[in-house]
Each structure stands twice: as C-alpha cells, then as structure tokens.
Design a protein around this motif. Structure first.
Motif, PDB file in Angstrom:
ATOM      1  N   GLU A  85     -50.678  -6.132 -25.700  1.00  0.00           N
ATOM      2  CA  GLU A  85     -50.489  -5.157 -26.771  1.00  0.00           C
ATOM      3  C   GLU A  85     -49.625  -5.710 -27.899  1.00  0.00           C
ATOM      4  OE1 GLU A  85     -50.850  -1.656 -28.906  1.00  0.00           O
ATOM      5  OE2 GLU A  85     -51.994  -2.424 -27.191  1.00  0.00           O
TER       6      GLU A  85
ATOM      7  N   GLU B 238     -49.521  -4.639 -21.222  1.00  0.00           N
ATOM      8  CA  GLU B 238     -48.327  -4.556 -22.053  1.00  0.00           C
ATOM      9  C   GLU B 238     -48.076  -5.843 -22.814  1.00  0.00           C
ATOM     10  OE1 GLU B 238     -46.785  -1.773 -22.482  1.00  0.00           O
ATOM     11  OE2 GLU B 238     -48.104  -0.771 -21.050  1.00  0.00           O
TER      12      GLU B 238
ATOM     13  N   GLN C 295     -57.331   4.926 -23.139  1.00  0.00           N
ATOM     14  CA  GLN C 295     -56.673   3.995 -24.042  1.00  0.00           C
ATOM     15  C   GLN C 295     -57.203   4.146 -25.464  1.00  0.00           C
ATOM     16  OE1 GLN C 295     -54.090   2.232 -23.076  1.00  0.00           O
ATOM     17  NE2 GLN C 295     -54.359   2.945 -20.966  1.00  0.00           N
TER      18      GLN C 295
ATOM     19  N   SER D 200     -55.848   1.763 -27.778  1.00  0.00           N
ATOM     20  CA  SER D 200     -55.632   0.416 -28.290  1.00  0.00           C
ATOM     21  C   SER D 200     -56.773  -0.489 -27.841  1.00  0.00           C
ATOM     22  CB  SER D 200     -54.295  -0.142 -27.799  1.00  0.00           C
ATOM     23  OG  SER D 200     -54.172  -1.506 -28.110  1.00  0.00           O
TER      24      SER D 200
ATOM     25  N   ARG E 288     -56.760  -3.701 -27.831  1.00  0.00           N
ATOM     26  CA  ARG E 288     -56.231  -4.805 -27.044  1.00  0.00           C
ATOM     27  C   ARG E 288     -56.033  -4.398 -25.589  1.00  0.00           C
ATOM     28  NH1 ARG E 288     -51.618  -6.338 -31.356  1.00  0.00           N
ATOM     29  NH2 ARG E 288     -51.714  -4.064 -31.517  1.00  0.00           N
ATOM     30  N   LYS E 289     -55.597  -3.156 -25.356  1.00  0.00           N
ATOM     31  CA  LYS E 289     -55.466  -2.695 -23.968  1.00  0.00           C
ATOM     32  C   LYS E 289     -56.828  -2.476 -23.333  1.00  0.00           C
ATOM     33  CE  LYS E 289     -50.858  -0.646 -23.860  1.00  0.00           C
ATOM     34  NZ  LYS E 289     -50.056   0.549 -23.513  1.00  0.00           N
TER      35      LYS E 289
END
Length: 335
Positions: free
Chosen positions: A117, A114, A167, A169, A171-172
């Motif tokens: 992100e 989190e 996922q 994303s 970045r995640k």
C-alpha cells in the motif's frame, strides 16, 4: 541517484541468482540476505514517507523469517542424528513457516498488503514477482506434499479471495490476488516443476501489463476507475486483463490454472481442486466488479483532466497477452 539504484538493483538480482543456484543451505540463506539488504534502499523515496514505512515493515518481517530459516537450518545440521520423527516434523514446520512468511502466503500474509500500500507501482511489481522467486525455488527443491501444505494452499486461496472483497485500494487488490495465486502455485508444484514455471511466468506477465497500465494512468484506488472514459481502448484492455488475472477463459490467465486443475485431477486430488476453484470464483467476482465499474458506470458529476494516451507498445502488449491462449496448448503439446 541513478547510480546507487543501479548498484542495488544488480546486487538484488545477484542475491536471487545465488539462492536459486545454491547447493547448500548456507549459500541459500546468504543469497536471501543479499537480496533483502539490496531491496531496502530501493523501496525508500525522498518525496514520500510511506515507502520508508513500508521498507521498515518489510525489513522487520523478512528478518524474522530469515531468523526462522537459519534456526531450522542449524537444527537440521547439528541435531539430525539425535532427532526422532516428532522433532523432524518440528524442523519441517519451522522451515515452511519461515519461507511461506517470506512470500506472503496465508496465514502469514498480514504484512504483505500493508507493505504494498505504501509503494509505487514499479516497486509493487518487484514485490509481487521478483521477490517471490528465491523463496519459491527453495520450496521447489524441498517440497513434500503433506497436510500442512494442503491447509496452506486452501487458506491462501480463501484469504486472497475473501479479504479482497472489501478493498478500495488497487494495490491491496493486487496483493490479495497474489496471495490467491500463491495457493495455486503451491498446488501446481507436486505435478511437475514446468507447470509452476509457466504459472509464475504468465502471472508475472499479466501483472506487468496491468501495473504498466495503472502506472501510466496514475490510478491507485477503485473509485478512480469510474473516471476512465477518455480512452475507451485502454479501458477495455485493462478490464480484460483483470479478468485474465482471475483466470477467466478464453484469456491467457486461464491456461496455467487449466494445467494445474488437470494434474490435480490426474493425481486424484479432487477435493483440493474443487476448493481452489470455488475460492477463485470469489476472486473473479472482484475483477468483475472492477470491470463493471470502469465499463458500465458513467459518473458525469466528476471532472478529471485529460488522460495521457498510453503508448502503442503497451496496447500491442495488451492484445498479445489477451490472445495468447490460442497458441499455448499448441506449443505445450508440441514441446
């Protein structure tokens, strides 16, 4: 603006160096706090509200972890003569919980994806690499391989693999990849410290190349990779770097996992070696999905502006990282 960033970057580095060069618990804690208070201003951005939210989350979690670390340190100072084995074990658990929370190991990992992100790629790289140095050094200096560490290693490998499957994303995905690699790093510590150092160094270099590539292309989500048809060279290199991050031979990312598995087998930790290998195969599926998405799927219905060609230095760095496995065993045996 650049001056204040220079000041806080310097103090962030100084805080980490204070921790890794300390001979006492108190100076270790002070180094962690200097590092924490220095990185918070670096995370915020005047153009976006999400970095401020991530910085607030990061500050709250790190403050709680630092409190737990300080609490275990005070108990160890004042009550060690009156404690029996049960309370010594309790202090040990509090200590490991606080430090593992700082690096984002499972099951204390929920804050890490989190926070990443909401950050830019450059700040993500700091969180994935530099911010893990000081807590990992503390673990190295006070490491005892027990059942709790065994559970943490398997949970980190399992969590980083399973939760990264759904996922979108990038970045995640990098965050859950980091959680998976934390399990491998903890598994490499009981053998020799040089194995951990090589693992962390190679992981940092591969992450740097991937993040530099994604930052130059301004890619943040999985579906953007389907547009990646303008520069086929960088498309191929990025895909191969993801496979290297997953530890697929013959790329450089396989080398530290090779050494870790070797020393686990030498120390008769067959079950642990088998479990982390199985969980890594799951994470390798995530990177294979990314590779298929960018290399084989062609979406003609979407249009995208021309992608800026990355520098030749970035391309050369990609080639160097991907082809270094040939020389690593030779250098390791020589030294």
């Amino acid at each position: 603006m650049k001056f204040y960033k220079l000041i806080f970057t310097s103090t962030m580095i100084i805080g980490t160096l204070v921790t890794i060069s300390s001979y006492s618990w108190m100076s270790m804690w002070m180094g962690l706090e200097i590092n924490l208070m220095s990185i918070i201003p670096l995370l915020k951005s005047a153009n976006n509200q999400f970095p401020a939210e991530s910085a607030f989350k990061y500050f709250i979690i790190q403050s709680i972890a630092s409190t737990g670390f300080l609490f275990s340190m005070i108990l160890n100072f004042n009550l060690i003569e009156q404690l029996n084995n049960f309370f010594n074990l309790t202090i040990n658990i509090i200590f490991y919980m606080s430090i593992l929370t700082k690096i984002g190991a499972a099951p204390f990992h929920a804050w890490f994806p989190e926070v990443l992100e909401g950050l830019s790629w450059s700040k993500c790289f700091i969180m994935l690499t530099w911010q893990k140095i000081a807590p990992m050094i503390i673990i190295l200096q006070n490491f005892k391989f027990n059942f709790m560490i065994l559970i943490i290693i398997m949970m980190s490998s399992f969590t980083g693999s399973i939760l990264g499957l759904n996922q979108i994303s990038l970045r995640k995905i990098m965050a859950y990849s980091s959680i998976n690699h934390i399990g491998w790093m903890l598994a490499s510590i009981p053998s020799t410290k040089i194995i951990w150092f090589l693992y962390f160094l190679i992981y940092s270099v591969i992450s740097l190349v991937i993040i530099l590539t994604l930052n130059s292309l301004k890619f943040y989500f999985f579906h953007q990779l389907s547009f990646f048809k303008k520069n086929k060279t960088m498309n191929l290199l990025l895909s191969l770097n993801f496979l290297s991050l997953g530890g697929l031979p013959p790329f450089l990312g396989f080398f530290p996992k090779w050494l870790t598995i070797n020393f686990l087998i030498i120390n008769n930790n067959f079950f642990l070696a088998l479990m982390i290998i199985i969980f890594t195969l799951i994470s390798l599926f995530i990177y294979t999905r990314i590779t298929f998405s960018s290399l084989t799927l062609l979406n003609k219905n979407h249009q995208m502006k021309e992608i800026t060609n990355p520098s030749s230095l970035l391309i050369q760095l990609n080639f160097l990282i991907l082809s270094s496995l040939v020389f690593c065993p030779i250098m390791f045996n020589y030294f």
